[in-house]
Design a protein around this motif. Structure first.
Motif, PDB file in Angstrom:
ATOM      1  N   UNK A  88     -99.731 -47.894  32.388  1.00  0.00           N
ATOM      2  CA  UNK A  88     -98.690 -47.870  31.124  1.00  0.00           C
ATOM      3  C   UNK A  88     -99.648 -46.711  30.399  1.00  0.00           C
ATOM      4  N   UNK A  89    -101.432 -46.138  30.451  1.00  0.00           N
ATOM      5  CA  UNK A  89    -102.151 -45.529  28.900  1.00  0.00           C
ATOM      6  C   UNK A  89    -102.263 -44.388  30.030  1.00  0.00           C
ATOM      7  N   UNK A  90    -103.179 -43.497  29.437  1.00  0.00           N
ATOM      8  CA  UNK A  90    -103.599 -42.048  29.673  1.00  0.00           C
ATOM      9  C   UNK A  90    -105.016 -42.750  30.688  1.00  0.00           C
ATOM     10  N   UNK A  91    -105.322 -43.787  30.147  1.00  0.00           N
ATOM     11  CA  UNK A  91    -107.342 -44.595  31.003  1.00  0.00           C
ATOM     12  C   UNK A  91    -106.350 -44.583  32.140  1.00  0.00           C
ATOM     13  N   UNK A  92    -105.103 -45.600  32.161  1.00  0.00           N
ATOM     14  CA  UNK A  92    -104.788 -46.421  33.845  1.00  0.00           C
ATOM     15  C   UNK A  92    -104.368 -45.369  34.269  1.00  0.00           C
ATOM     16  N   UNK A  93    -104.173 -44.065  34.151  1.00  0.00           N
ATOM     17  CA  UNK A  93    -103.946 -43.128  34.858  1.00  0.00           C
ATOM     18  C   UNK A  93    -104.899 -42.351  35.576  1.00  0.00           C
ATOM     19  N   UNK A  94    -105.564 -42.252  34.254  1.00  0.00           N
ATOM     20  CA  UNK A  94    -107.269 -41.238  35.041  1.00  0.00           C
ATOM     21  C   UNK A  94    -108.202 -42.381  35.876  1.00  0.00           C
ATOM     22  N   UNK A 120    -103.271 -36.071  29.657  1.00  0.00           N
ATOM     23  CA  UNK A 120    -104.348 -37.462  29.794  1.00  0.00           C
ATOM     24  C   UNK A 120    -105.659 -36.735  30.016  1.00  0.00           C
ATOM     25  N   UNK A 121    -105.870 -35.868  29.872  1.00  0.00           N
ATOM     26  CA  UNK A 121    -107.538 -35.017  30.229  1.00  0.00           C
ATOM     27  C   UNK A 121    -108.188 -35.657  31.849  1.00  0.00           C
ATOM     28  N   UNK A 122    -106.890 -35.492  32.266  1.00  0.00           N
ATOM     29  CA  UNK A 122    -107.817 -35.634  33.888  1.00  0.00           C
ATOM     30  C   UNK A 122    -108.893 -34.612  34.691  1.00  0.00           C
ATOM     31  N   UNK A 123    -108.842 -33.610  34.532  1.00  0.00           N
ATOM     32  CA  UNK A 123    -109.982 -32.766  34.249  1.00  0.00           C
ATOM     33  C   UNK A 123    -111.616 -32.785  34.371  1.00  0.00           C
ATOM     34  N   UNK A 124    -111.232 -33.333  32.940  1.00  0.00           N
ATOM     35  CA  UNK A 124    -112.904 -34.191  32.179  1.00  0.00           C
ATOM     36  C   UNK A 124    -113.123 -35.181  33.348  1.00  0.00           C
ATOM     37  N   UNK A 295     -96.152 -43.314  31.652  1.00  0.00           N
ATOM     38  CA  UNK A 295     -96.185 -43.369  30.367  1.00  0.00           C
ATOM     39  C   UNK A 295     -96.397 -42.882  29.202  1.00  0.00           C
ATOM     40  N   UNK A 296     -97.853 -43.164  28.985  1.00  0.00           N
ATOM     41  CA  UNK A 296     -98.537 -42.891  27.604  1.00  0.00           C
ATOM     42  C   UNK A 296     -97.835 -43.042  26.402  1.00  0.00           C
ATOM     43  N   UNK A 297     -97.152 -43.811  25.866  1.00  0.00           N
ATOM     44  CA  UNK A 297     -96.461 -43.737  24.759  1.00  0.00           C
ATOM     45  C   UNK A 297     -95.197 -43.396  25.296  1.00  0.00           C
TER      46      UNK A 297
END
Length: 470
Positions: A88-94, A120-124, A295-297
């Motif tokens: 649902x969010x970028x945080x959940x995905x990463x 979603x800022x995955x690399x960091x 999703x992320x919005x």
């Protein structure tokens, strides 16, 4: 990296980019080259507007039935032996991707170009765990070693020239070769090939997911994606939830539009179709496959007045025709999504607080509307953003007071007539050498790069009335 790529104020970013001659020359050349190639492909295909209508209808159909297609896709991926995770969010995905990497005891990950993973800022997140993430797209790799940010959806290093690239390669990797693209590319290919063989996990994006079969469609020009998705034992694909096509028949239309619009080619060099992990008896492919649907919005956008922007297939055609992008490049927008599409989608995904200036980085020329392969009315959506920003009171106080004063005067003919006459006389007296005596607010910004015409000291109406009398 995440959606936001800079903490500098918008005007400061723009000021820097306007004076970046290397970037501006590179963007002009790219716009002209890609634009010319695109037009050749459009003319060759024929019936272009009918193709655009078909692509628009496909994307609208998917968005109208997104829940059903997401369910069908997840069921097919599971049947094929893969794993599906809805974030649902970028945080959940990463967090999900991070957990897989830790479970696999991954030390190195190779990654093909993917806008949503940057969003979603995955690399960091992965690098914070001590995991090395290697970008394998040539442009993204060049930016990674230089600690730079992408400035284009399709051509991320468009703002660099060969002299800068050679300097980065020399400083970061000890390169001693020439500035020829072929030699530099061969050097990078040799370096990255070792990373492919050592990687524990490969991560990719997803151009389109086929709901009917659970397959992924990925288009590239370098072949790096095929290595990233077949050599490592684990493949993780990350996709925005709207990037679905019902069947291969619809994908055929969408790829036809994507390749021609993005780089002016019939097809990209590599068109890859992946359906789950390696099966028993097969020699190629990953042992484990995960599809992360983000999703992320996007759900909120889908139910809003901006839902048409979700038709986007990330071709970058709007950037390649935009006069504002031509002047300030991608870094001027401060978002991984620059240009007209960025002016619409960045405030939706990241909020007006961070991206309220982007809808104003547009002349409303509507050039983006005419080239969009899925007919997104970008100019109208940008204007709608401006209306929302104005109605929410986020515009500067001086601007709001100025507009109120203008509206009041405009609604009262006597006041308007007197104001125009007085203003014409004052302007004729005080404007000298194209500059007004008041250097503040919007007027100062507007006159910074242009001169005002020298007024005659009277309004047009007065001049016309006197002319009629004589």
């Amino acid at each position: 990296m995440s959606l936001k790529t800079s903490e500098l104020p918008f005007k400061e970013r723009v000021e820097r980019q306007v004076h970046n001659e290397i970037m501006r020359r590179a963007v002009v050349k790219a716009q002209e080259t890609i634009g010319a190639n695109r037009q050749k492909m459009v003319d060759e295909l024929g019936h272009w507007e009918e193709w655009r209508d078909a692509a628009k209808q496909i994307r609208n159909h998917v968005l109208a039935n997104l829940d059903a297609y997401l369910y069908q896709l997840s069921e097919k991926v599971s049947q094929n032996g893969g794993h599906v995770f809805f974030a649902e969010t970028a945080e959940e995905a990463t967090d999900y991707i991070r957990k897989i990497a830790l479970e696999k005891n991954a030390k190195k990950i190779v990654k093909s170009k993917s806008m949503v993973t940057e969003e979603i800022g995955m690399n960091h997140v992965l690098e914070a765990e001590g995991i090395k993430v290697v970008e394998t797209d040539l442009g993204e790799y060049l930016l990674q070693i230089a600690d730079d940010k992408p400035s284009h959806i399709v051509v991320p290093a468009i703002h660099k020239d060969r002299h800068q690239i050679r300097k980065d390669l020399q400083e970061k990797l000890g390169y001693q070769g020439t500035e020829t693209p072929e030699e530099m590319t061969a050097f990078i290919r040799k370096v990255i090939r070792r990373d492919f063989l050592e990687a524990d996990i490969g991560i990719s994006g997803c151009n389109f997911a086929v709901a009917e079969t659970g397959s992924l469609c990925l288009v590239t020009n370098e072949g790096n994606l095929r290595l990233a998705t077949t050599v490592p034992k684990t493949h993780i694909a990350v996709m925005g939830m709207e990037r679905i096509a019902p069947t291969f028949k619809e994908v055929d239309v969408l790829i036809t539009m994507l390749c021609r619009s993005a780089v002016g080619a019939k097809l990209t060099g590599y068109n890859t179709w992946l359906t789950g992990p390696r099966l028993e008896g097969e020699t190629d492919g990953p042992e484990d496959f995960h599809l992360v649907i983000v999703d992320n919005g996007r759900s909120k956008i889908l139910e809003s007045e901006f839902k048409e922007v979700l038709r986007c297939i990330r071709c970058g055609a709007c950037l390649n025709t935009c006069p504002a992008y031509r002047q300030i490049g991608g870094h001027g927008y401060g978002s991984i999504y620059p240009g007209p599409i960025g002016a619409v989608i960045s405030p939706l995904l990241g909020g007006y607080q961070d991206f309220k200036e982007l809808p104003y980085a547009c002349s409303l020329c509507s050039g983006c509307n005419s080239v969009c392969p899925v007919k997104i009315p970008l100019a109208q959506l940008i204007l709608r953003h401006r209306e929302n920003i104005a109605q929410s009171g986020m515009t500067p106080l001086t601007e709001r007071l100025s507009i109120k004063g203008f509206n009041f005067a405009n609604a009262h003919p006597a006041i308007w007539d007197s104001s125009v006459k007085i203003g014409a006389k004052l302007a004729g007296r005080f404007i000298k050498n194209g500059k007004a005596p008041i250097r503040a607010g919007a007027l100062a910004e507007w006159t910074k790069a242009r001169d005002l015409p020298q007024p005659e000291g009277e309004s047009f109406r007065s001049w016309f009335a006197n002319r009629e009398k004589n």
